[in-house]
Design a protein around this motif. Structure first.
Motif, PDB file in Angstrom:
ATOM      1  N   SER A 120       0.769  -1.474  -0.088  1.00  0.00           N
ATOM      2  CA  SER A 120      -0.072   0.001   0.257  1.00  0.00           C
ATOM      3  C   SER A 120       0.786   1.625   0.099  1.00  0.00           C
ATOM      4  CB  SER A 120      -1.497   0.135   1.634  1.00  0.00           C
ATOM      5  OG  SER A 120      -1.343   1.373   1.366  1.00  0.00           O
ATOM      6  N   ALA A 121       0.671   1.746  -1.351  1.00  0.00           N
ATOM      7  CA  ALA A 121       1.607   3.434  -1.266  1.00  0.00           C
ATOM      8  C   ALA A 121       1.198   4.297   0.093  1.00  0.00           C
ATOM      9  CB  ALA A 121       1.366   3.870  -2.481  1.00  0.00           C
ATOM     10  N   GLU A 122      -0.030   3.938   0.093  1.00  0.00           N
ATOM     11  CA  GLU A 122      -0.373   5.753   1.569  1.00  0.00           C
ATOM     12  C   GLU A 122      -0.451   5.004   3.162  1.00  0.00           C
ATOM     13  OE1 GLU A 122      -3.052   5.457  -2.502  1.00  0.00           O
ATOM     14  OE2 GLU A 122      -2.728   3.672  -1.541  1.00  0.00           O
ATOM     15  N   ALA A 166       3.908   5.092   7.009  1.00  0.00           N
ATOM     16  CA  ALA A 166       4.766   4.837   8.333  1.00  0.00           C
ATOM     17  C   ALA A 166       6.015   5.134   7.680  1.00  0.00           C
ATOM     18  CB  ALA A 166       4.719   3.430   7.643  1.00  0.00           C
ATOM     19  N   ALA A 167       6.369   5.656   6.347  1.00  0.00           N
ATOM     20  CA  ALA A 167       7.624   6.616   6.632  1.00  0.00           C
ATOM     21  C   ALA A 167       7.353   7.797   7.184  1.00  0.00           C
ATOM     22  CB  ALA A 167       8.119   7.003   5.000  1.00  0.00           C
ATOM     23  N   ARG A 168       6.280   8.698   7.075  1.00  0.00           N
ATOM     24  CA  ARG A 168       6.244   9.553   7.534  1.00  0.00           C
ATOM     25  C   ARG A 168       6.498   9.661   9.671  1.00  0.00           C
ATOM     26  NH1 ARG A 168       2.138  10.813   4.503  1.00  0.00           N
ATOM     27  NH2 ARG A 168       0.186  10.059   5.627  1.00  0.00           N
ATOM     28  N   GLN A 212     -11.533   3.316   1.051  1.00  0.00           N
ATOM     29  CA  GLN A 212     -11.253   4.003   0.394  1.00  0.00           C
ATOM     30  C   GLN A 212      -9.990   4.988   0.543  1.00  0.00           C
ATOM     31  OE1 GLN A 212     -14.835   6.515  -1.013  1.00  0.00           O
ATOM     32  NE2 GLN A 212     -16.595   4.547   0.022  1.00  0.00           N
ATOM     33  N   ALA A 213      -9.315   4.909  -0.033  1.00  0.00           N
ATOM     34  CA  ALA A 213      -7.503   5.573   0.180  1.00  0.00           C
ATOM     35  C   ALA A 213      -8.292   6.761   1.328  1.00  0.00           C
ATOM     36  CB  ALA A 213      -6.505   5.175  -0.597  1.00  0.00           C
ATOM     37  N   PRO A 214      -8.992   7.287   0.272  1.00  0.00           N
ATOM     38  CA  PRO A 214      -8.981   9.690   0.658  1.00  0.00           C
ATOM     39  C   PRO A 214      -9.458   9.644   2.020  1.00  0.00           C
ATOM     40  CG  PRO A 214      -9.584   9.074  -1.601  1.00  0.00           C
ATOM     41  CD  PRO A 214      -8.857   7.406  -1.195  1.00  0.00           C
TER      42      PRO A 214
END
Length: 333
Positions: free
Chosen positions: A281-283, A288-290, A324-326
């Motif tokens: 999942s890109a989102e 997680a990167a943040r 829904q990702a948003p």
């Protein structure tokens, strides 16, 4: 038409062990302690004991911890007999013991604390899960047993310390268990597809990146009915993912930790889903990167992703909508 209102006059706390039940009966400011076998005969003896004290089932509230297979039978018996029953997350008793500043721990004391908790807090009443969920749990448990058995036999073959006869039998056993394993997985999928309400939930959960068919089935089995959880925090507590802070004044700054008093098998399911979600999942990967840029440790990030997935699953199930990702990641939209 007038209806009679039954008043609770006795509170029972039951500490459940594999072989026995420690029962404390609390009436007003008096209490008594009894021990019964954790079997049908012991359940009947408990019921008879309450009858001798002139306590009707509708006048008794029972509190016990949800300890899986050990507590299922006594809970079902008491519910069928008409008792008001609350099945508590083990974390509840831990927190309650701490609030009472009680350091000792015995079966009798735990039963006493459960009875007192029921009397003071009037926890939510329990009812059995639908049979379709009970069947799903049984199928998943059998699948896991077969998988464990296969792992043992494969390890034995890799070790190689066996006679030719033993090896032949092990390979034959592996073949038979593999067939049973595949058939069990087929039955799990067929069971979920057969019941349209479960099928709809199952498909929606699979729309969440990181949750596959098996993990979705496990979540349904763990949670049963989403109505049991009035808010997502109850679900987080069930999984043992609630964060405990440890700080005092300006000098004591202990690291936050999860309480781990919930269901370890649910945490394990979420852990595997979290690892997959951070890859596919890109989102979730960006989220997680943040956290990493904020200086969070790897384990802290994984736990945060587990909690995030639980929140998403709760929303998807509760709102009857696919992922829904948003909505799940509004800041990334």
């Amino acid at each position: 038409m007038s209806t009679s209102i039954q008043i609770i006059i006795a509170y029972l706390g039951i500490d459940v062990a594999k072989a026995k039940l420690d029962v404390v009966i609390r009436r007003a400011h008096t209490s008594s302690h009894h021990v019964f076998a954790n079997c049908t005969e012991g359940f009947e003896q408990l019921h008879h004991c309450l009858e001798l004290q002139q306590l009707a089932p509708e006048q008794v509230h029972v509190s016990l911890e949800a300890t899986g297979s050990y507590s299922d039978a006594i809970a079902s018996f008491l519910f069928t007999a008409g008792y008001s029953l609350s099945l508590l997350n083990p974390a509840v008793l831990v927190d309650y013991r701490r609030s009472k500043q009680t350091r000792s721990k015995t079966d009798k004391l735990d039963a006493t604390l459960l009875a007192c908790y029921g009397q003071e807090n009037h926890p939510r009443l329990w009812k059995p899960l639908p049979q379709v969920i009970v069947t799903l749990r049984a199928l998943l448990a059998y699948r896991d047993d077969l998988q464990h058995l296969l792992r043992q036999e494969h390890n034995r073959l890799e070790a190689g310390r066996m006679t030719e006869w033993i090896e032949q039998n092990v390979r034959k056993h592996v073949s038979e268990v593999t067939k049973q394993f595949k058939e069990t997985e087929r039955r799990i999928k067929a069971h979920l597809k057969e019941h349209l309400d479960l099928k709809a939930i199952w498909n929606r959960l699979q729309s969440i990146p990181g949750i596959g068919w098996l993990s979705a089935a496990r979540l349904i089995a763990h949670l049963g009915e989403i109505e049991r959880f009035p808010k997502v925090g109850s679900l987080v507590s069930l999984a043992g993912l609630a964060v405990k802070e440890h700080q005092s004044g300006s000098s004591v700054r202990g690291r936050p930790q999860i309480d781990r008093h919930g269901r370890s098998d649910l945490r394990q399911t979420l852990y595997m889903c979290a690892l997959v979600s951070m890859r596919c999942s890109a989102e979730m990967k960006g989220w997680a990167a943040r956290l990493q840029t904020q200086g969070k440790a790897k384990k802290v990030i994984i736990v945060a992703v587990m909690r995030k997935l639980l929140h998403i699953a709760y929303g998807v199930w509760k709102n009857e909508q696919e992922y829904q990702a948003p909505i799940a990641f509004p800041m990334a939209a």
